[in-house]
Design a protein around this motif. Structure first.
Motif, short mmCIF file in Angstrom:
data_model
loop_
_atom_site.label_atom_id
_atom_site.label_comp_id
_atom_site.label_asym_id
_atom_site.label_seq_id
_atom_site.Cartn_x
_atom_site.Cartn_y
_atom_site.Cartn_z
N TYR A 12 0.82 -1.21 0.00
CA TYR A 12 0.00 0.00 0.00
C TYR A 12 0.85 1.26 0.00
O TYR A 12 0.50 2.25 -0.63
N TRP A 13 1.96 1.24 0.72
CA TRP A 13 2.83 2.43 0.77
C TRP A 13 3.39 2.72 -0.63
O TRP A 13 3.39 3.87 -1.07
N ASN A 14 3.85 1.71 -1.32
CA ASN A 14 4.41 1.92 -2.66
C ASN A 14 3.34 2.37 -3.65
O ASN A 14 3.64 3.09 -4.59
N LYS A 15 2.12 1.94 -3.42
CA LYS A 15 1.04 2.27 -4.35
C LYS A 15 0.51 3.68 -4.11
O LYS A 15 0.25 4.43 -5.06
N TYR A 16 0.34 4.10 -2.83
CA TYR A 16 -0.34 5.36 -2.53
C TYR A 16 0.58 6.52 -2.12
O TYR A 16 0.13 7.66 -2.10
N SER A 17 1.82 6.26 -1.80
CA SER A 17 2.70 7.36 -1.37
C SER A 17 2.93 8.40 -2.47
O SER A 17 2.95 9.60 -2.17
N ILE A 19 0.79 9.36 -4.71
CA ILE A 19 -0.46 10.12 -4.79
C ILE A 19 -0.54 11.13 -3.65
O ILE A 19 -0.84 12.30 -3.86
N VAL A 20 -0.24 10.68 -2.44
CA VAL A 20 -0.27 11.57 -1.28
C VAL A 20 0.78 12.67 -1.44
O VAL A 20 0.52 13.85 -1.17
#
Length: 162
Positions: A12-17, A19-20
């Motif tokens: 999740y960190w690799n996927k959404y960081s 974007i954030v």
């Protein structure tokens, strides 16, 4: 169990960081560019704000006839507006703690809420304004009891120094 959760968090960190990160960068750029446009478009409003903040410093009875100089727009503040004054509290550096007690007493008795009361860094806030007082230990030369006072509006931009 821990390894499974670690892999899930990493996924999740690799996927959404990114974007954030991009959202936060976009908000920062929007505020910075908006602040610059505001400063360029409304100079009369800015001068009015500086005048109001200057009156606040001169209206504080604890600093009556003690203002050495006054300057506006210190730092790289884009949106928040502030006025800074050098205050001579009288006496030498040994009288600084007595002046500190007098300043704290004045602000507490006049409706200001203490935010921080460190040794040489005092911060007070009321509904409209925020005031920072830096004692003589942070000033040069250390021979005089001079305080640096900064007044700004009580906004989120002032608290973030933006």
């Amino acid at each position: 169990m821990w390894q499974k959760n670690k892999k899930l968090c990493a996924l999740y960190w690799n996927k959404y960081s990114p974007i954030v990160r991009n959202i936060l960068l976009g908000i920062f750029l929007l505020v910075a560019i908006g602040g610059r446009i505001y400063n360029w478009t409304f100079p009369e409003e800015i001068e009015r704000q500086y005048g109001e903040l200057s009156k606040v410093i001169y209206s504080l009875e604890v600093f009556d006839n003690r203002v050495l100089n006054l300057r506006v727009g210190t730092g790289n503040i884009v949106i928040a507006k502030e006025v800074t004054a050098n205050i001579d509290m009288g006496g030498d550096i040994n009288d600084a703690m007595e002046s500190r007690a007098k300043i704290i007493e004045y602000f507490l008795h006049h409706g200001w809420e203490p935010v921080s009361l460190h040794k040489n860094n005092l911060k007070f806030r009321n509904e409209r304004y925020e005031i920072d007082l830096f004692g003589p230990m942070r000033q040069k030369p250390l021979a005089h009891n001079h305080w640096l006072v900064t007044v700004g509006f009580n906004t989120i931009f002032q608290r973030l120094r933006f």
